[in-house]
Design an enzyme around this catalytic site. Structure first.
Site, PDB file in Angstrom:
ATOM      1  CG  HIS A 155      -3.765  -6.832   5.900  1.00 27.62           C
ATOM      2  ND1 HIS A 155      -3.542  -7.997   5.189  1.00 27.62           N
ATOM      3  CD2 HIS A 155      -2.646  -6.637   6.647  1.00 27.62           C
ATOM      4  CE1 HIS A 155      -2.340  -8.471   5.510  1.00 27.62           C
ATOM      5  NE2 HIS A 155      -1.775  -7.664   6.373  1.00 27.62           N
ATOM      6  CE1 TYR A 213      -1.814 -10.293  11.501  1.00 25.35           C
ATOM      7  CE2 TYR A 213      -1.108 -10.101   9.213  1.00 25.35           C
ATOM      8  CZ  TYR A 213      -0.810 -10.094  10.573  1.00 25.35           C
ATOM      9  OH  TYR A 213       0.491  -9.905  10.992  1.00 25.35           O
ATOM     10  CD  GLN A 224      -2.436  -3.527   4.991  1.00 27.38           C
ATOM     11  OE1 GLN A 224      -1.686  -3.477   5.951  1.00 27.38           O
ATOM     12  NE2 GLN A 224      -2.307  -4.436   4.038  1.00 27.38           N
ATOM     13  N   PRO A 244       2.447  -1.655   2.266  1.00 28.61           N
ATOM     14  CG  PRO A 244       0.707  -3.148   2.699  1.00 28.61           C
ATOM     15  CD  PRO A 244       1.501  -2.540   1.585  1.00 28.61           C
TER      16      PRO A 244
HETATM   17  C1  LIG Z   1       8.696  -4.138   8.479  1.00 31.95           C
HETATM   18  C2  LIG Z   1       7.599  -4.718   7.620  1.00 31.95           C
HETATM   19  C3  LIG Z   1       6.284  -4.590   8.036  1.00 31.95           C
HETATM   20  C4  LIG Z   1       5.234  -5.080   7.224  1.00 31.95           C
HETATM   21  N1  LIG Z   1       3.940  -4.864   7.617  1.00 31.95           N
HETATM   22  C5  LIG Z   1       2.912  -5.186   6.772  1.00 31.95           C
HETATM   23  C6  LIG Z   1       1.590  -4.756   7.044  1.00 31.95           C
HETATM   24  O1  LIG Z   1       1.288  -4.056   8.017  1.00 31.95           O
HETATM   25  N2  LIG Z   1       0.628  -5.126   6.175  1.00 31.95           N
HETATM   26  C7  LIG Z   1       0.893  -5.878   5.057  1.00 31.95           C
HETATM   27  O2  LIG Z   1      -0.027  -6.187   4.293  1.00 31.95           O
HETATM   28  N3  LIG Z   1       2.155  -6.273   4.769  1.00 31.95           N
HETATM   29  C8  LIG Z   1       3.171  -5.915   5.577  1.00 31.95           C
HETATM   30  N4  LIG Z   1       4.468  -6.230   5.230  1.00 31.95           N
HETATM   31  C9  LIG Z   1       4.748  -6.892   3.936  1.00 31.95           C
HETATM   32  C10 LIG Z   1       5.062  -5.838   2.859  1.00 31.95           C
HETATM   33  O3  LIG Z   1       3.920  -5.064   2.546  1.00 31.95           O
HETATM   34  C11 LIG Z   1       5.564  -6.487   1.552  1.00 31.95           C
HETATM   35  O4  LIG Z   1       4.544  -7.246   0.974  1.00 31.95           O
HETATM   36  C12 LIG Z   1       6.788  -7.364   1.780  1.00 31.95           C
HETATM   37  O5  LIG Z   1       7.764  -6.689   2.564  1.00 31.95           O
HETATM   38  C13 LIG Z   1       7.434  -7.765   0.441  1.00 31.95           C
HETATM   39  O6  LIG Z   1       7.896  -6.633  -0.240  1.00 31.95           O
HETATM   40  P1  LIG Z   1       9.488  -6.273  -0.284  1.00 31.95           P
HETATM   41  O7  LIG Z   1      10.169  -7.519  -0.746  1.00 31.95           O
HETATM   42  O8  LIG Z   1       9.572  -5.151  -1.274  1.00 31.95           O
HETATM   43  O9  LIG Z   1       9.908  -5.891   1.088  1.00 31.95           O
HETATM   44  C14 LIG Z   1       5.532  -5.764   6.024  1.00 31.95           C
HETATM   45  C15 LIG Z   1       6.865  -5.898   5.635  1.00 31.95           C
HETATM   46  C16 LIG Z   1       7.899  -5.365   6.404  1.00 31.95           C
HETATM   47  C17 LIG Z   1       9.310  -5.485   5.922  1.00 31.95           C
END
Ligand SMILES: Cc1cc2nc3c(=O)[nH]c(=O)nc-3n(C[C@H](O)[C@H](O)[C@H](O)COP(=O)(O)O)c2cc1C
Length: 384
Positions: free
Chosen positions: A190, A195, A110, A28
């Protein structure tokens, strides 16, 4: 031992009526492309592109539940997060879901309530009072938010009343029913990152002395009731995914559960509420969760609950999310380690965030041996 059998990653996975064509889940990611809560035109093609390029399951950006205090001005980004109620938003979501299905993919929304982290006086309903279990943000010395953000959220507010808590649980249920009505393949909740749901789980934000607070199991009551309500508002076979993290935006080193026993006590009521899959949110999927074992959080959750689990964090990249804002970050291939851990049964599915943001074709390239697009911070600001 690393055998590097990547083929395992491209094998199907089936649970609770969800049939994924491979083990890759799009994590997400809040994008802020939904002015007034309605996804803008590009959102449908943004998700469909990734589905067409072999992503097994898409978890959408966080979507505010049907409660006035669900979203603030800044959804940690800029302020245009979507909702899942009202004709205009539901029409858009129906189109988005249809597009993903036409591309051969699956998609779940989500559901998000910012709770403690919402900036008071902001969002689509600025007058709505803050929704906080004990009225507090938590410790302020380690917050991972900018100083002006912290200044806007640190003042205490009135703790939620019992009936206000019931209203929020009902809001999750309404949004979940809407999700099913527009064709989503399940629900992702979530329950992480500080949160609302997580703020009930964490002892530093939940100091209640009624039935919603207490030990690890008692602090899980709110999460369990949300899961139960979502189950009741959808169907017995509608998949429910629950995202859990130890870390919080208030403190990256925080832990809701200090020991495996405490984690077991906390997750049991949530699992019993009707969760089908847990999603263990960590910065790096391979980081050991507790001393004395190499196993990551996803592995512990799978062992303690017996449920299928999604791992996440740092796949395809040289730096975790927070570090990547400040340090040079490059695409890297660490899929052999992911494949090994799946083969060993530590977790079942792997979520990919930033790598899929950079490159919609990432999963397909990983299968076919193509070179992924480079990491670039600007990608966060587009719907490519
Ligand atoms: C731009 C961005 C927005 C994100 N928004 C959410 C979100 O809305 N909800 C959530 O649970 N995690 C959010 N995350 C965390 C990601 O779901 C993920 O757990 C995190 O980026 C680690 O994964 P990665 O190393 O593959 O980027 C966000 C991450 C990024 C980069």
């Amino acid at each position: 031992m690393t055998t590097g059998d990547r083929d395992k990653l491209f094998t199907p996975f089936e649970t609770a009526g969800l049939r994924l064509r491979n083990r890759f889940v799009m994590a997400p990611m809040t994008r802020n492309f939904a002015p007034d809560g309605i996804p803008s035109d590009g959102v449908a093609s943004y998700y469909a592109r990734r589905a067409a390029a072999d992503v097994g399951l898409i978890v959408t950006e966080g979507i505010g539940v049907d409660h006035p205090a669900a979203l603030g001005r800044e959804s940690m980004g800029g302020g245009a997060s979507p909702v899942l109620h009202g004709d205009a938003a539901l029409t858009r979501w129906r189109d988005i879901v249809t597009g993903v299905h036409a591309a051969g993919g699956l998609i779940v929304p989500q559901l998000w309530h910012q709770g403690v982290i919402r900036v008071p006086g902001t969002g689509y309903h600025p007058q709505a009072p803050s929704a906080r279990p004990s009225g507090i943000w938590g410790p302020t010395d380690k917050a991972m938010v900018p100083p002006d953000y912290l200044a806007a959220v640190r003042d205490p507010s009135t703790p939620l009343t019992d009936s206000e808590i019931g209203d929020i649980i009902a809001a999750f249920a309404r949004s979940a029913a809407n999700a099913r009505a527009v064709g989503f393949d399940g629900i992702a909740l979530h329950g992480a990152h500080g949160y609302l749901i997580d703020s009930f789980l964490w002892g530093h934000t939940n100091m209640r002395d009624d039935r919603w607070g207490g030990d690890a199991a008692a602090r899980a009551l709110f999460a369990a009731e949300v899961v139960r309500a979502v189950r009741a508002a959808t169907a017995p076979d509608f998949p429910i995914i629950f995202r859990f993290s130890q870390w919080k935006l208030q403190d990256y080193d925080a832990r809701s559960a200090q020991t495996p026993d405490e984690l077991a006590a906390m997750l049991a009521p949530i699992a019993d509420g009707g969760v089908d899959i847990f999603d263990a949110s960590t910065r790096l999927f391979s980081t050991p969760a507790f001393e004395g074992s190499d196993m990551g959080l996803a592995g512990w959750i799978k062992r303690l609950t017996g449920k299928p689990v999604i791992a996440v964090g740092g796949v395809g990249l040289s730096k975790d999310l927070q570090s990547s804002f400040a340090q040079p970050t490059v695409m890297t291939d660490n899929l052999a380690l992911v494949a090994d851990r799946i083969a060993q049964g530590e977790f079942d599915l792997i979520a990919v965030g930033r790598a899929l943001l950079m490159d919609p074709l990432w999963v397909r390239k990983m299968r076919d041996g193509g070179a992924p697009d480079p990491f670039r911070l600007e990608a966060y600001a587009t719907l490519d």
